[in-house]
Enzyme design. Structure first.
Site, PDB file in Angstrom:
ATOM      1  N   PHE A 281      49.455  18.139  34.897  1.00 30.95           N
ATOM      2  CA  PHE A 281      50.901  18.357  35.027  1.00 30.95           C
ATOM      3  C   PHE A 281      51.634  17.022  35.005  1.00 30.95           C
ATOM      4  O   PHE A 281      51.261  16.077  35.717  1.00 30.95           O
ATOM      5  CB  PHE A 281      51.191  19.084  36.344  1.00 30.95           C
ATOM      6  CG  PHE A 281      52.663  19.313  36.622  1.00 30.95           C
ATOM      7  CD1 PHE A 281      53.300  20.459  36.163  1.00 30.95           C
ATOM      8  CD2 PHE A 281      53.413  18.390  37.353  1.00 30.95           C
ATOM      9  CE1 PHE A 281      54.655  20.678  36.419  1.00 30.95           C
ATOM     10  CE2 PHE A 281      54.759  18.600  37.618  1.00 30.95           C
ATOM     11  CZ  PHE A 281      55.376  19.742  37.148  1.00 30.95           C
ATOM     12  N   ASP A 368      42.329  49.905  25.904  1.00 31.18           N
ATOM     13  CA  ASP A 368      42.101  48.966  24.797  1.00 31.18           C
ATOM     14  C   ASP A 368      41.507  49.659  23.555  1.00 31.18           C
ATOM     15  O   ASP A 368      40.636  50.519  23.691  1.00 31.18           O
ATOM     16  CB  ASP A 368      41.113  47.914  25.326  1.00 31.18           C
ATOM     17  CG  ASP A 368      41.012  46.709  24.434  1.00 31.18           C
ATOM     18  OD1 ASP A 368      41.622  46.718  23.357  1.00 31.18           O
ATOM     19  OD2 ASP A 368      40.323  45.756  24.836  1.00 31.18           O
ATOM     20  N   ASN A 482      42.956  38.763  29.518  1.00 31.14           N
ATOM     21  CA  ASN A 482      41.508  38.739  29.705  1.00 31.14           C
ATOM     22  C   ASN A 482      40.805  37.407  29.520  1.00 31.14           C
ATOM     23  O   ASN A 482      39.609  37.380  29.247  1.00 31.14           O
ATOM     24  CB  ASN A 482      40.870  39.795  28.809  1.00 31.14           C
ATOM     25  CG  ASN A 482      40.999  41.170  29.426  1.00 31.14           C
ATOM     26  OD1 ASN A 482      40.575  41.375  30.555  1.00 31.14           O
ATOM     27  ND2 ASN A 482      41.613  42.094  28.722  1.00 31.14           N
ATOM     28  N   ASP A 536      49.551  38.744  42.329  1.00 26.66           N
ATOM     29  CA  ASP A 536      50.386  37.838  43.116  1.00 26.66           C
ATOM     30  C   ASP A 536      51.824  38.337  43.137  1.00 26.66           C
ATOM     31  O   ASP A 536      52.211  39.220  42.364  1.00 26.66           O
ATOM     32  CB  ASP A 536      50.313  36.422  42.535  1.00 26.66           C
ATOM     33  CG  ASP A 536      50.767  36.364  41.090  1.00 26.66           C
ATOM     34  OD1 ASP A 536      51.980  36.514  40.852  1.00 26.66           O
ATOM     35  OD2 ASP A 536      49.921  36.201  40.189  1.00 26.66           O
ATOM     36  N   GLU A 616      31.681  69.261  40.825  1.00 26.99           N
ATOM     37  CA  GLU A 616      32.452  68.000  40.852  1.00 26.99           C
ATOM     38  C   GLU A 616      33.911  68.249  40.461  1.00 26.99           C
ATOM     39  O   GLU A 616      34.828  67.662  41.025  1.00 26.99           O
ATOM     40  CB  GLU A 616      31.811  66.983  39.906  1.00 26.99           C
ATOM     41  CG  GLU A 616      30.515  66.409  40.461  1.00 26.99           C
ATOM     42  CD  GLU A 616      29.759  65.554  39.457  1.00 26.99           C
ATOM     43  OE1 GLU A 616      29.055  64.626  39.887  1.00 26.99           O
ATOM     44  OE2 GLU A 616      29.867  65.817  38.229  1.00 26.99           O
TER      45      GLU A 616
END
Ligand code: DGJ
Length: 748
Positions: A281, A368, A482, A536, A616
């Site tokens: 940075f 995907d 990804n 986040d 199930e």
């Protein structure tokens, strides 16, 4: 008034309902931090830091004769650079002369109604008059660098936000080699650090450790907040528990490379700095330019770590998530990824959707593999956001219509930030990917990262995604990412600005997200980064839910979701029931246990329903009805961690309505032991005077192997609130592989 300036003491004090944060303008003009903790009214806390002459701690020049007033000792709101404060620095700034230096002196302050915003980045918002802003202006007299420290005070939410702005008001170009969001100095005392580390398919494992002398750095340079270190730390008094004790936390509203450092200095004082990672940075700040740091959210409580978590949960739901879905019920979805991977066409997807509809699900998500040259594997197509009609065997709108006709909503997977070499986009614009001149790039999943620091790349993605969403009635988007960013070099940027690229990538991404989510407010967006690699508060501004982990094994999810719950609300945690043996671990766990774990999140399915037995299918119908019955409590109730599944044989958690009218208890026991005392759980958040009745009791276990008896059905049992909270609830003994319980209590 939440923000008070005292002329007499030269203090600036921020009050929230239960906390106080105080700073003071020192004799020369440095902004000293005095206090952050439990609420203290009408007091000046400068007596906490008497002047002491510490050997080898340099004095300010103006106090060279008095001695004992040292930059190395004073608690600071934001440090200078190269000033004689040898602790962690918040800023490193270089002038054209090559001199590193900045010493910020108070100039003015302003108290404003409402909440400041952070240009180009997500930050907390405020409704009506629920927040006030304090802006403090400081200046380095030599370079003319202006520092504006911003504080958002949310009195009712018991939260303070911080951010900083640096403006070059001098005449020469400056290079910012480090700019943190904040510095927080705590007086001498001991703290435990709780942090959330991990890896792909094992995110946010909570670790608690004492902070001892020296520096502890938690950072990532991956260009994403990452699977590895979450941008959230808690510091807790060593005696603090879930239900009592001092603790505070710093959560960054940032999704890129970040760092949080904690230093226990030679005198035993603790400093925390947090912000953008300064590795690779360097930001050029020409005269007139401003640099904005991301925001951080601070909270303190003396009521234990659970209370701190609930504060963050409420704040993220009420003041970070902008989507209309923040407080809305989310659809129970089925995702085809683990059902088909790349092997699908429209017929297969409609087949899954038809069965999902019959089971009571609300949405079909096509993952995907539906676009460009993405046919049978993950080596091609990223970048080309056009429908592969040949593979689907029809148009996307035909498929969506058929899914809608079944009464289901339709969701779609995208990964806009990436490009495959085998794509039309890459063939047309190879320079739009990050690669280093003359070097072969490191590949991740055989794909490259698009250079979102370039406006034309962000515009291309805006147009592609806008077209996709305009031309197709899509109800939900799963936005994936990804790989992490290596080979950081922009082919569209001047050599001296290459140190800005990683942060400019984030600014480009936030611009893109802002455009797409505001243009399509009715679409429910779910974030994803190979599972929980970007979980986040920055992402939550756009994504009200985020796929928590690519590990869908219920046992692994126990610790992943436990760690995640320290900072983030349950309704943000993407969680699905998948097939067994589990595709990541090979483990087999009863279907109801898988459901109880996935209900501790958004709840959905990720399996091929055609492979289910009739029994199930019946169970799944019951599970969905059960989740729908309790989902408002799960998403809106107060969340309590009743134990730590990482270090115990079982995991247990609970939701309570804030008025004490109902509670839901979840329990999963991956390790069953013989001849052990009964497990007794103390519930939380109930009305001690009231009586509660169990009105929903689900058990997941090999029923007929419990001492040759069935597990007693507790439905109808009554307890007082005080009994459940203080004496506890003894659980029935469960045997088998990974048994589980779900109990709902209602006040009678
Ligand atoms: C990673 C995600 O976390 C998975 O759920 C799936 O969407 C795959 N990517 C698809 O490539």
């Amino acid at each position: 008034m939440s923000i008070i300036y005292s002329e007499k003491d030269r203090t600036l004090t921020l009050h929230t309902a239960n906390t106080t944060y105080q700073m003071q303008i020192g004799g020369i003009g440095h902004l000293k931090h005095l206090y952050y903790g439990r609420r203290v009214d009408s007091a000046c806390m400068d007596g906490l830091y008497p002047p002491v002459n510490y050997g080898f701690s340099p004095d300010y020049y103006d106090f060279r004769l008095e001695r004992g007033i040292s930059p190395d000792v004073l608690p600071q709101e934001y440090t200078g650079c190269n000033t004689g404060d040898f602790r962690l620095a918040t800023i490193e700034v270089k002038a054209e002369s090559g001199a590193y230096g900045a010493d910020f002196l108070y100039e003015s302050h302003e108290i404003r109604e409402g909440k400041y915003a952070v240009a180009g980045m997500p930050s907390a918002f405020a409704r009506g008059d629920e927040a006030q802003t304090l802006s403090v202006i400081l200046r380095d007299p030599v370079t003319g660098l202006k520092l504006e420290l911003l504080y958002g005070v949310y009195e009712r939410q018991d939260v303070i936000t911080r951010a900083a702005r640096l403006t070059n008001e001098g005449g020469e170009r400056l290079t910012l080699q480090r700019v943190m969001t904040l510095c927080l100095d705590m007086p001498a005392g001991h703290w435990d650090l709780l942090h959330f580390h991990g890896r792909h398919e094992m995110e946010r494992q909570m670790e608690r450790m004492p902070l001892t002398s020296g520096i502890r750095t938690l950072s990532t340079r991956r260009g994403a907040s990452s699977h590895v270190h979450n941008p959230f730390v808690i510091l807790a008094a060593p005696e603090a528990t879930e239900t009592s004790g001092d603790c505070f936390a710093v959560m960054q509203v940032y999704s890129g490379s970040h760092r949080t450092d904690m230093e226990v200095d030679s005198r035993g004082m603790t400093r925390v700095t947090a912000g953008i990672n300064d590795e690779l940075f360097a930001w050029q700040l020409a005269p007139g330019e401003t640099f904005h740091t991301p925001e951080a959210i601070l909270a303190f409580t003396h009521e234990g770590i659970g209370s701190l978590s609930r504060r963050y949960h409420r704040f993220i739901l009420g003041n970070i998530i902008r989507s209309q879905y923040a407080f809305m019920q989310r659809p129970v979805l089925i995702n085809n990824w683990e059902a088909t991977y790349f092997d699908f066409n429209s017929e297969k997807i409609v087949g899954i959707a038809r069965q999902a509809a019959a089971l009571g699900m609300d949405m079909m998500v096509l993952d995907d593999g539906w676009f460009g040259g993405r046919v049978k594997d993950d080596n091609a197509g990223l970048g080309d956001w056009v429908v592969n009609e040949q593979k689907l065997g029809g148009t996307l709108n035909d498929l969506i219509d058929r899914v809608h006709a079944l009464g289901l909503r339709f969701g779609l997977w995208i990964e806009p930030e990436m490009v495959n070499e085998d794509s039309d986009l890459y063939r047309a614009h190879p320079d739009w990917a990050y690669t280093l001149p003359g070097r072969k790039p490191a590949m991740g999943r055989n794909q490259l990262v698009l250079d979102l620091s370039r406006a034309e790349v962000v515009d291309y993605l805006t147009e592609s995604l806008t077209r996709l969403l305009r031309e197709h009635p899509i109800d939900y988007i799963k936005w994936d990412m990804n790989r992490n960013i290596s080979d950081v070099y922009s082919h569209g940027c001047a050599p001296e600005r290459q140190g800005e690229i990683l942060h400019r990538y984030m600014l480009g991404l936030y611009t893109l997200l802002e455009r797409i989510t505001t243009a399509f407010p009715d679409v429910l967006f779910e974030g994803c980064a190979g599972g929980g690699g970007r979980f986040d508060a920055g992402m939550m501004a756009y994504f009200p839910q985020i796929w928590c982990s690519d590990d869908t094994d219920a046992v692994e999810r126990l610790t992943i979701q436990h760690g995640t719950s320290f900072g983030y609300p349950i309704s943000t945690v993407g969680a699905h029931v998948s097939a067994c043996p589990n595709h990541q671990t090979g483990r087999t766990v009863p279907l109801w246990t898988r459901a109880i774990v996935a209900m501790n999140g958004t709840f959905g399915y990720e399996l091929d329903p055609s492979k289910l037995t009739d029994a199930e299918r019946d169970e799944i119908r019951e599970q969905i009805a059960c989740f729908k019955r309790h989902r408002d409590l799960i998403a809106g109730g107060d969340y309590y961690r009743l134990n730590d599944p990482q270090h115990n044989d079982f995991g247990a958690w609970q939701y309570a309505a804030s008025d004490g009218s109902e509670a839901l208890l979840g329990f999963v026991q991956p390790r069953v032991r013989t001849n052990a005392a009964p497990i007794c759980l103390r519930l939380c958040g109930l009305d001690g005077q009231a009586t509660y009745r169990v009105d929903d009791f689900r058990v997941s276990c090999h029923k007929d192997t419990v001492w040759n008896r069935r597990v007693n059905d507790m439905t109808g049992a009554t307890f007082t609130g005080a009994q459940l909270m203080y004496a506890g609830l003894a659980l029935p003994r469960l045997l088998g592989d990974c048994p589980a319980l779900l109990l709902h209590f209602v006040r009678v």
